[in-house]
Design an enzyme around this catalytic site. Sequence first.
Site, PDB file in Angstrom:
ATOM      1  N   LEU A   7     -18.675  -3.888  -2.408  1.00 37.03           N
ATOM      2  CA  LEU A   7     -19.233  -2.535  -2.395  1.00 37.03           C
ATOM      3  C   LEU A   7     -18.169  -1.437  -2.361  1.00 37.03           C
ATOM      4  O   LEU A   7     -18.470  -0.296  -2.038  1.00 37.03           O
ATOM      5  CB  LEU A   7     -20.184  -2.363  -1.204  1.00 37.03           C
ATOM      6  CG  LEU A   7     -21.481  -3.169  -1.284  1.00 37.03           C
ATOM      7  CD1 LEU A   7     -22.280  -3.024  -0.004  1.00 37.03           C
ATOM      8  CD2 LEU A   7     -22.314  -2.741  -2.483  1.00 37.03           C
ATOM      9  N   CYS A  43     -16.508  -4.610   6.398  1.00 38.09           N
ATOM     10  CA  CYS A  43     -17.867  -4.102   6.180  1.00 38.09           C
ATOM     11  C   CYS A  43     -18.893  -5.224   5.988  1.00 38.09           C
ATOM     12  O   CYS A  43     -19.966  -5.183   6.569  1.00 38.09           O
ATOM     13  CB  CYS A  43     -17.892  -3.171   4.983  1.00 38.09           C
ATOM     14  SG  CYS A  43     -16.842  -1.725   5.196  1.00 38.09           S
ATOM     15  N   HIS A  44     -18.542  -6.211   5.179  1.00 46.66           N
ATOM     16  CA  HIS A  44     -19.500  -7.272   4.881  1.00 46.66           C
ATOM     17  C   HIS A  44     -18.897  -8.667   4.962  1.00 46.66           C
ATOM     18  O   HIS A  44     -19.536  -9.645   4.593  1.00 46.66           O
ATOM     19  CB  HIS A  44     -20.117  -7.045   3.502  1.00 46.66           C
ATOM     20  CG  HIS A  44     -20.829  -5.741   3.418  1.00 46.66           C
ATOM     21  ND1 HIS A  44     -20.247  -4.620   2.860  1.00 46.66           N
ATOM     22  CD2 HIS A  44     -22.038  -5.353   3.869  1.00 46.66           C
ATOM     23  CE1 HIS A  44     -21.090  -3.602   2.947  1.00 46.66           C
ATOM     24  NE2 HIS A  44     -22.176  -4.014   3.568  1.00 46.66           N
ATOM     25  N   GLY A  45     -17.650  -8.787   5.400  1.00 47.71           N
ATOM     26  CA  GLY A  45     -17.054 -10.088   5.667  1.00 47.71           C
ATOM     27  C   GLY A  45     -16.485 -10.827   4.477  1.00 47.71           C
ATOM     28  O   GLY A  45     -16.469 -12.052   4.468  1.00 47.71           O
TER      29      GLY A  45
END
Length: 130
Positions: free
Chosen positions: A75, A93-95
Amino acid sequence: MVSQHQPHVLALAKTEGKNIIIKWHSKPVFIRHRASDEIEEARTAGWKSLRDLTEDEDREKKPEWLVMLGVCTHLGCVPISESGDYRGWLCLCHGSHYGISGRMHKGPAPLNLEIPPYKLNEADGKLVIG
């Protein structure tokens, strides 16, 4: 003001095992001078089992210098260097975990960190991006 089409020049420095970040086209660029053990790790990692199949040799022009856009391919966040499960970069943020070659190992990111167009000028020791 620098034109979007004009390359930026950065003199190379001795930064073995360290990262520096510069901006190019308003994006962070990660530059890492890899130690010999990191190069060996990147070349022997099981890259054929990764989501985005790319050999380490196809991601660099000179093994000790890795140049990548510092933008997570999930992202667009900026991963943290020398973090994560693979000694590379981690997007908190999202790993998404990227290895020492900037290849995606674990997490939601679909692709490896992008390699921008660049040249390493041996004559004057400069890196030209763009």
